[in-house]
Design an enzyme around this catalytic site. Structure first.
Site, short mmCIF file in Angstrom:
data_model
loop_
_atom_site.label_atom_id
_atom_site.label_comp_id
_atom_site.label_asym_id
_atom_site.label_seq_id
_atom_site.Cartn_x
_atom_site.Cartn_y
_atom_site.Cartn_z
N LYS A 100 31.65 -35.00 -67.56
CA LYS A 100 32.86 -34.43 -66.97
C LYS A 100 34.09 -35.07 -67.58
O LYS A 100 34.19 -36.31 -67.64
CB LYS A 100 32.86 -34.66 -65.46
CG LYS A 100 31.83 -33.86 -64.69
CD LYS A 100 31.64 -34.38 -63.28
CE LYS A 100 32.94 -34.50 -62.52
NZ LYS A 100 32.74 -35.13 -61.20
N LYS B 107 31.15 -42.37 -61.15
CA LYS B 107 32.59 -42.50 -61.41
C LYS B 107 33.05 -43.87 -60.92
O LYS B 107 32.28 -44.64 -60.34
CB LYS B 107 33.39 -41.39 -60.75
CG LYS B 107 33.34 -41.38 -59.22
CD LYS B 107 34.33 -40.40 -58.61
CE LYS B 107 34.18 -38.99 -59.07
NZ LYS B 107 35.03 -38.03 -58.32
#
EC number: 4.2.3.153
Length: 250
Positions: free
Chosen positions: A87, A29
């Site tokens: 995700k 991320k």
């Protein structure tokens, strides 16, 4: 419970690789772009190359808007770059119908490329602060869209945590709904070691952390350290064992 750790780049991923025996999933991320901020495709590729081949790499697609085509392309990009867990933070989806539409596009784009990819519909424990879908709607959204997991995180990283917004008993209902739908249930959001007892009690499948394994507990200024990963995993496993021992037999 599985442990998902979120490095912010290749250097931290190398530290995760040093602690590979203590974690289950490496999550790519970019924290400065939000709770589920997306990193660059080349960073995903480099992290995939840096961690052991038997450790799945997860990638966040971002705190996404209600733009199903845009999000589907982004998700495919993450899969092409080497992520097997995709995700999606449903930040801009105000209704379950919008969220289902976004996730259906993601599921089709990703699974047509790689059938064994694992798609995670992610919502926010503090949804009331940003106007997105209710946390307890996520399991149904994941089920209707063909996703593999439902996840909760926190959208606003201001020191408040998962249980500040969704108390343990409500998280337990989230997990129950996910399991009833045949889904994996993942929880994150400034999780600390002190939360692990409750997370084990309610049957959480995946626990996602960053700050808890960074120096000083600071997800932004701190850096992931292998010894902190090892200590967190040891505490997590202790709570899982204790819960299993206390559970009724038969």
């Amino acid at each position: 419970m599985l442990l998902l750790i979120s490095p912010d780049g290749v250097d931290e991923a190398l530290d995760c690789a040093k602690a590979a025996e203590h974690l289950d999933i490496v999550d790519v991320k970019k924290p400065d772009e939000g709770s589920l901020g997306a990193n660059y495709p080349w960073v995903i590729r480099e992290i995939r190359a840096a961690v052991p081949a038997d450790k799945p790499v997860s990638a966040t697609v971002g705190d996404v808007p209600y733009k199903p085509g845009t999000v589907a392309q982004a998700a495919l990009g993450a899969a092409v770059s080497g992520a097997t867990y995709i995700k999606v933070g449903l930040y801009g989806c105000a209704t379950p119908e919008q969220a289902v539409e976004v996730m259906r596009g993601v599921v089709r784009a990703v699974k047509e490329h790689r059938a064994d990819a694992f798609v995670v519909a992610s919502g926010y424990a503090d949804a009331h602060r940003i106007g997105c879908v209710n946390p307890l709607a996520l399991p149904d959204i994941a089920l209707r869209s063909g996703s593999d997991a439902a996840m909760l995180d926190t959208a606003i990283k201001d020191g408040t945590r998962l249980f500040d917004h969704v108390p343990p008993d409500v998280c337990a209902e989230f997990v129950r709904r996910a399991h009833d739908a045949g889904l994996v249930a993942a929880l994150a959001g400034s999780v600390r070691s002190g939360d692990l007892g409750e997370l084990a009690r309610i049957g959480t499948d995946i626990v996602g952390v960053r700050g808890a394994v960074c120096e000083g507990g600071d997800r932004d200024a701190g850096r992931i350290r292998p010894h902190l990963v090892a200590a967190f995993r040891a505490e997590m496993d202790r709570h899982v064992r204790e819960h299993a021992a206390a559970a009724p037999q038969g």
